[in-house]
Design an enzyme around this catalytic site. Structure first.
Site, PDB file in Angstrom:
ATOM      1  N   ASP A  78       1.071  -1.335   0.001  1.00 24.09           N
ATOM      2  CA  ASP A  78       0.036  -0.115   0.154  1.00 24.09           C
ATOM      3  C   ASP A  78       0.822   1.266   0.027  1.00 24.09           C
ATOM      4  O   ASP A  78       0.724   2.122  -0.911  1.00 24.09           O
ATOM      5  CB  ASP A  78      -0.938  -0.051   1.274  1.00 24.09           C
ATOM      6  CG  ASP A  78      -1.509   1.156   1.662  1.00 24.09           C
ATOM      7  OD1 ASP A  78      -2.718   1.619   0.740  1.00 24.09           O
ATOM      8  OD2 ASP A  78      -1.211   1.920   2.431  1.00 24.09           O
ATOM      9  N   GLU A 134      -2.340  -5.532  -3.523  1.00 26.46           N
ATOM     10  CA  GLU A 134      -1.298  -4.438  -2.634  1.00 26.46           C
ATOM     11  C   GLU A 134      -0.310  -5.716  -2.178  1.00 26.46           C
ATOM     12  O   GLU A 134       0.682  -5.155  -2.105  1.00 26.46           O
ATOM     13  CB  GLU A 134      -2.278  -3.951  -1.734  1.00 26.46           C
ATOM     14  CG  GLU A 134      -3.181  -2.778  -1.978  1.00 26.46           C
ATOM     15  CD  GLU A 134      -3.445  -1.927  -0.884  1.00 26.46           C
ATOM     16  OE1 GLU A 134      -4.144  -0.859  -0.898  1.00 26.46           O
ATOM     17  OE2 GLU A 134      -3.965  -2.592   0.252  1.00 26.46           O
TER      18      GLU A 134
END
Lengths: 246, 246
Positions: free
Chosen positions: B68, B138
């Protein structure tokens, strides 16, 4: 372009102010700037923004946005590698304690940003915004990233910035909501009780639901992959509901 | 360690499942994995977590936290360079429209993650969480970063992921709060008025304060470096206060 910059020909035409800034950057970052314009921009706080027509103002806010992301990634990886057995909740919480506005302001002051930022602002007699050093520090990280690349920036942060943090202390004070609510109950003479209400899922994947009652009345519930996490969640919700200072 | 991996000796001892995963990663990322263990971890959703004792569970959540951050930085720089005259508010808003949960889920599906994630989960008969593809994407970015480094990851994102986004469309739909509130007022027959209440600061640094009245009653105020920004802020606050759907 980079090769021309590495030859440092541009240093021959620095004026006094630019020479001083280049020297200051070398002290802080460890290497001379290749592209001084980036650092000039980094120390230009929004309050000293230059208007270039069309209502467009030039300040360090764009660099701050970039530096904030770069800094977040570097700290994220550092914590990821340093704590191989801690979950992402712990990593996220610890990171936000390192990169919050207040601690970045202190870092900005510790590395001496007030000397270069104030010289930009004070001569114009402008009001000094209190978060200016944290903002400028982030913008500086953005400038270093564009000037020297990701790995240089990482090295700069890990060797020259993180050393200012007492990581053990930061971790120790990561909030334990369960003990906060127990403390509160003792102080104000309330009865609280955590009780496991349900366990969902199968053998491999479980979700625990914990009920927290205050003086015998159902107050909040918390969910989590372990009983401990569910209790923390319930305690956190209760702390918020009751406005208990953390 | 990296040199040994580059020799690909480990590929000699892959079992069938591992060989398939390595081939799938090469299709998605463009290069074979150097450290397959990272990718095995990346496709292990929390719902299929393995417990290794002491209540510690092994899943892709830590890699997701890292990915992320890395993804955020890469997109931040891309927008920073692509839009040299847009302010940080625009850049932040546009980035959050690219990396939000829903669009990451779609990316995960587009690059075919359901083929490798489902094979992990479906054989165990577990419930498929709806955000699983975005989470896994992610985590995959985190794995690529640890396996191949920052610049490879950046190249992967810019050449193989960002091409799935219609950036022009994303920007066109960046929310204009002022027009939202005007629309709302027309629809429900309210009178709204923006009025400049104060301008703080001096010639170089200004802060505009705009008042928004609804049916003649002061509703909210907004502040900003330009009148336009202050109006947007006021309109945004009003949209939130009135729960106007955006």
């Amino acid at each position: 372009m980079k090769i021309i910059r590495l030859l440092r020909l541009q240093e021959l035409i620095y004026n006094t102010k630019e020479r001083r800034l280049a020297a200051a950057i070398k002290m802080i970052v460890g290497r001379k700037p290749l592209n001084l314009a980036l650092y000039k921009l980094a120390i230009k706080h929004a309050s000293a923004a230059e208007e270039i027509g069309n209502g467009i103002k030039i300040s360090n806010e764009r660099l701050e946005y970039l530096g904030d992301a770069v800094l977040g990634t570097i700290i994220a990886e550092h914590l990821f590698l340093k704590f191989p057995y801690r979950d992402e909740g712990f990593l996220t919480e610890t990171r936000s304690r390192i990169v919050n506005r207040e601690s970045l302001n202190q870092i900005g002051l510790k590395i001496g940003l007030e000397k270069i930022v104030e010289s930009e602002l004070s001569q114009k007699g402008l009001y000094l915004h209190k978060s200016i050093y944290g903002d400028t520090f982030e913008a500086l990280v953005g400038a270093v990233y564009l000037d020297r690349g990701y790995y240089f920036t990482k090295h700069f942060i890990l060797t020259r910035i993180l050393t200012h943090f007492d990581l053990d202390n930061i971790i120790k004070t990561t909030i334990n909501f369960k003990s906060k609510i127990i403390e509160w109950a003792q102080k104000y003479n309330h009865q609280i009780e955590f009780s496991l209400s349900t366990v969902n899922g199968n053998k491999r994947f479980k979700e625990f639901v914990v009920n927290l009652t205050i003086d015998g009345v159902d107050a909040v519930e918390g969910k989590g992959a372990t009983k401990k996490k569910a209790e923390q969640e319930a305690a956190k919700a209760a702390c918020e509901k009751l406005n208990i200072p953390l």
